[in-house]
Design a protein around this motif. Structure first.
Motif, PDB file in Angstrom:
ATOM      1  N   ALA A  42      12.026   2.259 -16.795  1.00  0.00           N
ATOM      2  CA  ALA A  42      11.331   2.655 -15.565  1.00  0.00           C
ATOM      3  C   ALA A  42      10.227   1.660 -15.231  1.00  0.00           C
ATOM      4  O   ALA A  42      10.003   1.319 -14.061  1.00  0.00           O
ATOM      5  CB  ALA A  42      10.759   4.062 -15.716  1.00  0.00           C
ATOM      6  N   LYS A  43       9.518   1.163 -16.247  1.00  0.00           N
ATOM      7  CA  LYS A  43       8.489   0.143 -16.020  1.00  0.00           C
ATOM      8  C   LYS A  43       9.120  -1.152 -15.515  1.00  0.00           C
ATOM      9  O   LYS A  43       8.599  -1.802 -14.603  1.00  0.00           O
ATOM     10  CB  LYS A  43       7.720  -0.129 -17.315  1.00  0.00           C
ATOM     11  CG  LYS A  43       6.760   0.965 -17.721  1.00  0.00           C
ATOM     12  CD  LYS A  43       5.996   0.588 -18.971  1.00  0.00           C
ATOM     13  CE  LYS A  43       5.126  -0.633 -18.733  1.00  0.00           C
ATOM     14  NZ  LYS A  43       4.345  -1.004 -19.941  1.00  0.00           N
TER      15      LYS A  43
ATOM     16  N   ARG B  55      11.937  -1.530 -13.877  1.00  0.00           N
ATOM     17  CA  ARG B  55      12.392  -1.375 -12.491  1.00  0.00           C
ATOM     18  C   ARG B  55      11.207  -1.511 -11.523  1.00  0.00           C
ATOM     19  O   ARG B  55      11.323  -2.157 -10.478  1.00  0.00           O
ATOM     20  CB  ARG B  55      13.077  -0.022 -12.292  1.00  0.00           C
ATOM     21  CG  ARG B  55      13.554   0.191 -10.860  1.00  0.00           C
ATOM     22  CD  ARG B  55      14.248   1.519 -10.683  1.00  0.00           C
ATOM     23  NE  ARG B  55      15.613   1.503 -11.176  1.00  0.00           N
ATOM     24  CZ  ARG B  55      16.641   0.983 -10.512  1.00  0.00           C
ATOM     25  NH1 ARG B  55      16.447   0.403  -9.343  1.00  0.00           N
ATOM     26  NH2 ARG B  55      17.842   1.021 -11.025  1.00  0.00           N
ATOM     27  N   ALA B  56      10.069  -0.920 -11.872  1.00  0.00           N
ATOM     28  CA  ALA B  56       8.895  -1.020 -11.006  1.00  0.00           C
ATOM     29  C   ALA B  56       8.440  -2.474 -10.880  1.00  0.00           C
ATOM     30  O   ALA B  56       8.092  -2.940  -9.795  1.00  0.00           O
ATOM     31  CB  ALA B  56       7.764  -0.154 -11.557  1.00  0.00           C
ATOM     32  N   GLU B  57       8.457  -3.205 -11.995  1.00  0.00           N
ATOM     33  CA  GLU B  57       8.048  -4.614 -11.975  1.00  0.00           C
ATOM     34  C   GLU B  57       9.034  -5.465 -11.176  1.00  0.00           C
ATOM     35  O   GLU B  57       8.649  -6.394 -10.464  1.00  0.00           O
ATOM     36  CB  GLU B  57       7.947  -5.153 -13.405  1.00  0.00           C
ATOM     37  CG  GLU B  57       6.853  -4.527 -14.242  1.00  0.00           C
ATOM     38  CD  GLU B  57       5.484  -5.105 -13.935  1.00  0.00           C
ATOM     39  OE1 GLU B  57       5.377  -5.937 -13.012  1.00  0.00           O
ATOM     40  OE2 GLU B  57       4.522  -4.705 -14.611  1.00  0.00           O
TER      41      GLU B  57
ATOM     42  N   ALA C 196      10.693  -4.917  -8.594  1.00  0.00           N
ATOM     43  CA  ALA C 196      10.688  -4.759  -7.140  1.00  0.00           C
ATOM     44  C   ALA C 196      10.148  -6.000  -6.431  1.00  0.00           C
ATOM     45  O   ALA C 196      10.543  -6.294  -5.309  1.00  0.00           O
ATOM     46  CB  ALA C 196       9.867  -3.526  -6.751  1.00  0.00           C
TER      47      ALA C 196
ATOM     48  N   TRP D 280      19.027   2.820 -16.090  1.00  0.00           N
ATOM     49  CA  TRP D 280      18.838   2.062 -14.847  1.00  0.00           C
ATOM     50  C   TRP D 280      19.348   2.858 -13.650  1.00  0.00           C
ATOM     51  O   TRP D 280      18.762   2.819 -12.566  1.00  0.00           O
ATOM     52  CB  TRP D 280      19.559   0.725 -14.961  1.00  0.00           C
ATOM     53  CG  TRP D 280      19.290  -0.232 -13.847  1.00  0.00           C
ATOM     54  CD1 TRP D 280      20.145  -0.618 -12.860  1.00  0.00           C
ATOM     55  CD2 TRP D 280      18.074  -0.956 -13.600  1.00  0.00           C
ATOM     56  NE1 TRP D 280      19.546  -1.531 -12.013  1.00  0.00           N
ATOM     57  CE2 TRP D 280      18.267  -1.752 -12.443  1.00  0.00           C
ATOM     58  CE3 TRP D 280      16.831  -1.006 -14.234  1.00  0.00           C
ATOM     59  CZ2 TRP D 280      17.273  -2.580 -11.925  1.00  0.00           C
ATOM     60  CZ3 TRP D 280      15.844  -1.827 -13.719  1.00  0.00           C
ATOM     61  CH2 TRP D 280      16.076  -2.612 -12.575  1.00  0.00           C
TER      62      TRP D 280
ATOM     63  N   HIS E 157      17.016   5.331 -11.497  1.00  0.00           N
ATOM     64  CA  HIS E 157      16.090   4.842 -10.469  1.00  0.00           C
ATOM     65  C   HIS E 157      14.673   5.368 -10.682  1.00  0.00           C
ATOM     66  O   HIS E 157      13.930   5.603  -9.726  1.00  0.00           O
ATOM     67  CB  HIS E 157      16.573   5.210  -9.062  1.00  0.00           C
ATOM     68  CG  HIS E 157      17.821   4.500  -8.665  1.00  0.00           C
ATOM     69  ND1 HIS E 157      17.824   3.331  -7.941  1.00  0.00           N
ATOM     70  CD2 HIS E 157      19.124   4.786  -8.909  1.00  0.00           C
ATOM     71  CE1 HIS E 157      19.070   2.921  -7.754  1.00  0.00           C
ATOM     72  NE2 HIS E 157      19.883   3.789  -8.329  1.00  0.00           N
ATOM     73  N   GLU E 158      14.271   5.538 -11.924  1.00  0.00           N
ATOM     74  CA  GLU E 158      12.914   5.993 -12.217  1.00  0.00           C
ATOM     75  C   GLU E 158      11.969   4.798 -12.260  1.00  0.00           C
ATOM     76  O   GLU E 158      12.346   3.700 -12.667  1.00  0.00           O
ATOM     77  CB  GLU E 158      12.883   6.727 -13.556  1.00  0.00           C
ATOM     78  CG  GLU E 158      13.680   8.018 -13.552  1.00  0.00           C
ATOM     79  CD  GLU E 158      13.750   8.667 -14.918  1.00  0.00           C
ATOM     80  OE1 GLU E 158      13.960   9.890 -14.973  1.00  0.00           O
ATOM     81  OE2 GLU E 158      13.621   7.946 -15.931  1.00  0.00           O
ATOM     82  N   VAL E 159      10.716   5.013 -11.863  1.00  0.00           N
ATOM     83  CA  VAL E 159       9.693   3.980 -11.941  1.00  0.00           C
ATOM     84  C   VAL E 159       8.420   4.591 -12.528  1.00  0.00           C
ATOM     85  O   VAL E 159       8.149   5.783 -12.369  1.00  0.00           O
ATOM     86  CB  VAL E 159       9.376   3.368 -10.559  1.00  0.00           C
ATOM     87  CG1 VAL E 159      10.564   2.602 -10.015  1.00  0.00           C
ATOM     88  CG2 VAL E 159       8.938   4.435  -9.563  1.00  0.00           C
TER      89      VAL E 159
END
Length: 296
Positions: free
Chosen positions: A197-198, A200-202, A204, A230, A233-235
């Motif tokens: 989740a971290k 995926r947030a990075e 972006a 993945w 879609h968690e961030v």
């Protein structure tokens, strides 16, 4: 999450050549890197009337020893020649890490004269600080979770990093493919879900960058667990957090993880693992001694 394709992989619009696309990508990349750096990071004084985010063009030109007009043309995607030596100077001035540097040379269609150049953030003084933090484990990571530098206790915190190839010293890869690392965390499923989740947030802010897409491809090919997480879609954002590790050499370690940013949040950070109790400190000190003894 919808994947954005880099313009370099898309068919060129009528009348738009690949060199045109590369020049515009290079211009945008240089501008984005310039705007993330503060004057203080490169030894410049911040004026009271500064309105430009990050560095000014003339400051990048000064740091790179190139003409202001020439650098401005580069950010305007003009058709000008750029030598590898100038690209090297720009990479150093903009504090690019290895992957960013590689991306810069790729966009410029040039051969990097020093492809193994370390991230400028990892200075000799920073390496000294990492060593002096011992027995507290600490490392320097970039936003993609590559481990750029570490001290000796971090090198044995979750696995023996000296046994891991430099190109595989990435937190995401270790968490999903290294059995010693996975065996050192108390709840592997929860941890891998959290760091995915971290990640995926990075990501972006880096969807079109080759190094990020390559890492994502490696993870998807290597781990069904990653593919499943993945797809959620968690961030989640960064922050201090308590952790418990099952260290292979000294047993349970209760620590508090803290990120100290070395620049803007998109850049490298120092991650430290302070002991939460006296027993953990004693075990970390023992781990430090074990590493010293193994160095002989």
């Amino acid at each position: 999450m919808t994947t954005m394709a880099t313009p370099l992989t898309q068919p060129a619009a009528p009348g738009v050549s690949e060199p045109d696309i590369r020049r515009h990508e290079l211009a945008n990349f240089l501008r984005s890197r310039r705007e993330r750096i503060t004057p203080e990071q490169v030894g410049l004084v911040r004026g009271r009337r500064r309105r430009t985010p990050g560095l000014r063009r003339e400051e990048v030109a000064q740091l790179s020893a190139v003409g202001v007009t020439w650098y401005t043309w580069l950010e305007q995607a003009r058709d000008i020649q750029v030598s590898p030596q100038v690209l090297d100077a720009l990479a150093r001035a903009l504090l690019l890490d290895r992957s960013e540097r590689s991306h810069l040379f790729s966009l410029a269609a040039a051969v990097d004269p020093a492809p193994g150049t370390d991230c400028p953030h990892v200075t000799p003084a920073l390496r000294t600080m990492l060593r002096q933090l011992e027995p507290i484990p600490a490392c320097v990571q970039n936003s993609r979770y590559d481990i750029l530098a570490h001290n000796r206790t971090y090198g044995r915190l979750l696995c023996d990093l000296e046994e891991v190839a430099p190109e595989d010293r990435n937190l995401m890869l270790l968490a999903h493919t290294n059995e010693q690392w996975r065996g050192s965390v108390m709840d592997t499923a929860e941890v891998t879900r959290y760091i995915t989740a971290k990640f995926r947030a990075e990501m972006a802010e880096h969807l079109a960058e080759p190094a990020w897409k390559e890492l994502l491809g490696r993870l998807e090919a290597a781990s069904g667990e990653f593919r499943e997480n993945w797809a959620r879609h968690e961030v989640v954002g960064a922050g201090s957090r308590s952790k418990v590790f099952r260290n292979a050499w000294v047993g349970l370690l209760r620590v508090e993880a803290t990120d100290l940013w070395l620049g803007p949040s998109a850049g490298p950070r120092l991650v430290s693992y302070a002991p939460r109790d006296g027993e953990t400190y004693e075990r970390l000190a023992r781990l430090q001694e074990l590493v010293r003894a193994s160095e002989g």
